[in-house]
Design a protein around this motif. Structure first.
Motif, short mmCIF file in Angstrom:
data_model
loop_
_atom_site.label_atom_id
_atom_site.label_comp_id
_atom_site.label_asym_id
_atom_site.label_seq_id
_atom_site.Cartn_x
_atom_site.Cartn_y
_atom_site.Cartn_z
N UNK A 287 29.12 58.19 56.05
CA UNK A 287 29.65 57.24 55.07
C UNK A 287 28.62 56.90 54.00
N UNK A 288 27.68 57.82 53.78
CA UNK A 288 26.63 57.62 52.78
C UNK A 288 26.25 58.95 52.16
N UNK A 289 25.61 58.85 51.01
CA UNK A 289 25.05 60.03 50.34
C UNK A 289 23.54 59.88 50.21
N UNK A 290 22.84 60.99 50.32
CA UNK A 290 21.44 61.05 49.94
C UNK A 290 21.43 61.61 48.52
N UNK A 291 20.94 60.79 47.59
CA UNK A 291 21.02 61.14 46.17
C UNK A 291 19.61 61.31 45.61
N UNK A 292 19.39 62.44 44.94
CA UNK A 292 18.11 62.69 44.28
C UNK A 292 18.22 62.31 42.80
N UNK A 293 17.28 61.48 42.32
CA UNK A 293 17.28 61.01 40.94
C UNK A 293 16.14 61.65 40.15
N UNK A 294 16.37 61.78 38.85
CA UNK A 294 15.31 62.26 37.96
C UNK A 294 14.12 61.30 37.98
N UNK A 295 14.42 60.01 37.92
CA UNK A 295 13.39 58.97 37.95
C UNK A 295 13.76 57.95 39.03
N UNK A 296 13.38 58.26 40.24
CA UNK A 296 13.84 57.48 41.38
C UNK A 296 13.34 56.04 41.36
N UNK A 297 12.10 55.83 40.93
CA UNK A 297 11.56 54.48 40.92
C UNK A 297 12.30 53.60 39.93
N UNK A 307 20.47 43.17 42.22
CA UNK A 307 20.80 42.77 43.59
C UNK A 307 21.75 43.75 44.29
N UNK A 308 21.56 45.03 43.98
CA UNK A 308 22.28 46.09 44.68
C UNK A 308 21.28 46.75 45.61
N UNK A 309 21.46 46.54 46.89
CA UNK A 309 20.50 47.02 47.88
C UNK A 309 20.85 48.42 48.35
N UNK A 310 19.91 49.33 48.22
CA UNK A 310 20.05 50.70 48.70
C UNK A 310 18.81 51.03 49.52
N UNK A 311 18.74 52.23 50.06
CA UNK A 311 17.61 52.61 50.91
C UNK A 311 16.79 53.71 50.25
N UNK A 312 15.64 53.35 49.71
CA UNK A 312 14.78 54.34 49.04
C UNK A 312 14.08 55.19 50.09
N UNK A 313 14.31 56.50 50.03
CA UNK A 313 13.71 57.42 51.01
C UNK A 313 12.51 58.15 50.43
N UNK A 314 12.30 58.04 49.14
CA UNK A 314 11.12 58.61 48.48
C UNK A 314 9.93 57.70 48.77
N UNK A 315 8.73 58.23 49.01
CA UNK A 315 8.32 59.63 48.78
C UNK A 315 8.53 60.57 49.97
N UNK A 316 8.95 60.05 51.14
CA UNK A 316 9.12 60.94 52.29
C UNK A 316 10.12 62.04 51.97
N UNK A 317 11.23 61.66 51.32
CA UNK A 317 12.17 62.65 50.78
C UNK A 317 12.10 62.46 49.27
N UNK A 318 11.31 63.26 48.58
CA UNK A 318 10.99 63.03 47.16
C UNK A 318 12.21 62.81 46.28
N UNK A 319 12.15 61.72 45.51
CA UNK A 319 13.18 61.43 44.52
C UNK A 319 14.48 60.89 45.05
N UNK A 320 14.54 60.61 46.35
CA UNK A 320 15.85 60.32 46.96
C UNK A 320 16.07 58.85 47.34
N UNK A 321 17.31 58.43 47.17
CA UNK A 321 17.80 57.13 47.62
C UNK A 321 19.04 57.38 48.47
N UNK A 322 19.13 56.68 49.60
CA UNK A 322 20.35 56.75 50.43
C UNK A 322 21.27 55.61 50.03
N UNK A 323 22.51 55.97 49.70
CA UNK A 323 23.49 54.98 49.23
C UNK A 323 24.76 55.12 50.05
N UNK A 324 25.15 54.04 50.72
CA UNK A 324 26.39 54.12 51.48
C UNK A 324 27.57 53.63 50.65
N UNK A 325 28.75 54.11 50.99
CA UNK A 325 29.96 53.73 50.27
C UNK A 325 30.32 52.28 50.59
#
Length: 342
Positions: A287-297, A307-325
């Motif tokens: 129920x979530x996507x791992x999304x890679x951004x050009x400028x993740x920070x 105030x939109x809380x997501x899960x930043x996985x970078x730098x362990x997974x470079x450029x990525x944020x986990x976002x659930x629906x």
């Protein structure tokens, strides 16, 4: 896989441990007077919950098509992860094996219990190398292997999962926290074939009951008896048990919520792909996507600023944020905020 004998895998002191047994929960009474547990005679929640969770196990037995004695109920899947490690891994001697990246709590509970953590690095598509798996298991002889499928935080399911169950000479735990969102079959149907298999599921995700903190382990009756031996006597409270029992009887509502979530996943996928700052959206069975951004920070900071809380996985997974629906309203707010990034 070598011939499986649970007694060769269980810690010696655990094999000799006697479980806490509640006389009250092991017997049936027509009109009892409870003066045995030093409870108050007054109050709405004055009685201890059923330590064996009989009613819930019976309902889950019918739902999953297995015997009630093949089910253990925990205070969330976290408690069950902890209990499995405690049952099989000698502190300062044994190790667990887990995918990397994967759910961090496998490693956390192993370290708390004084066990080493062996990491099985996933490839660029977040898949396991079978050759690396065989090499690692042969060299290090880990006691328990945690397979998260669909995997958190990557969203993909483990391909050819039976290969890893068949070729691991220890306990294989398949964590299916997100299985209801996937079209893959549950590994529960493999329990009769593999005596070293434990399947974890939870009411926190698709069932929408994260606040209740209830998870379930499915395995052989022998392994479940072992888990029940070392769990706390009244590990799941009465309020949570009653809410879960109600939810199991409202399966149509749960199925509709799953359909709604998958519809939002489809909408979110389409909208994210239209954003210029999105580099890649990894396939997901959850129920979530791992999304890679050009400028993740910048993306993460903008979301947090709004105030939109997501899960930043970078730098362990470079450029990525986990976002659930979320709900459509929440998802629109997410997309509109990401559109404002310069």
């Amino acid at each position: 896989m070598k011939e499986f004998n649970i007694k060769n895998l269980v810690r010696k002191n655990i094999r000799e441990l006697q479980p806490y047994l509640s006389f009250r929960d092991l017997n049936e009474f027509k009109n009892p007077v409870f003066l045995d547990a030093n409870e108050s005679a007054f109050g709405e929640l004055n009685r201890y919950p059923d330590s064996t969770q009989k009613k819930l196990k019976q309902k889950l037995s019918g739902l999953k098509g297995i015997s009630a004695d093949q089910i253990a109920v925990g205070n969330g899947s976290d408690e069950l992860i902890d209990l499995i490690i405690k049952a099989f891994c000698e502190p300062k001697e044994d190790s667990i094996l887990m995918m990397n990246p994967s759910f961090a709590m496998y490693g956390f509970y192993a370290l708390v219990n004084g066990n080493k953590v062996q990491l099985l690095d996933l490839d660029e598509n977040f898949e396991i190398s079978k050759a690396e798996f065989l090499k690692t298991t042969n060299e290090n002889q880990p006691k328990v292997f945690f397979l998260c499928s669909p995997n958190n935080p990557t969203g993909n399911s483990v391909e050819d999962i039976e290969f890893y169950i068949r070729n691991f000479n220890g306990i294989v735990v398949v964590d299916e926290a997100y299985i209801e969102f996937s079209d893959k079959k549950s590994c529960i149907n493999m329990l009769g074939k593999y005596p070293n298999l434990i399947v974890l599921q939870t009411f926190s995700k698709a069932w929408g009951m994260a606040g209740a903190r209830v998870g379930a382990a499915y395995s052989s009756a022998e392994i479940i008896a072992l888990i029940n031996t070392i769990k706390a006597p009244y590990n799941v409270n009465s309020l949570s048990l009653n809410r879960i029992l109600e939810a199991v009887d409202q399966k149509d509502t749960v199925e509709q919520n799953i359909k709604n979530t998958l519809a939002e996943m489809s909408w979110l996928n389409k909208e994210l792909r239209c954003l210029k700052g999105v580099k890649k959206i990894y396939p997901s069975d959850a129920n979530f996507f791992l999304v890679e951004f050009e400028e993740v920070e910048k993306a993460y900071a903008k979301l947090l600023e709004n105030e939109i809380l997501t899960s930043k996985r970078s730098p362990k997974i470079p450029g990525c944020i986990r976002i659930n629906a979320g709900s459509r309203k929440e998802n629109i707010r997410l997309i509109e905020t990401l559109k404002t990034i310069a």
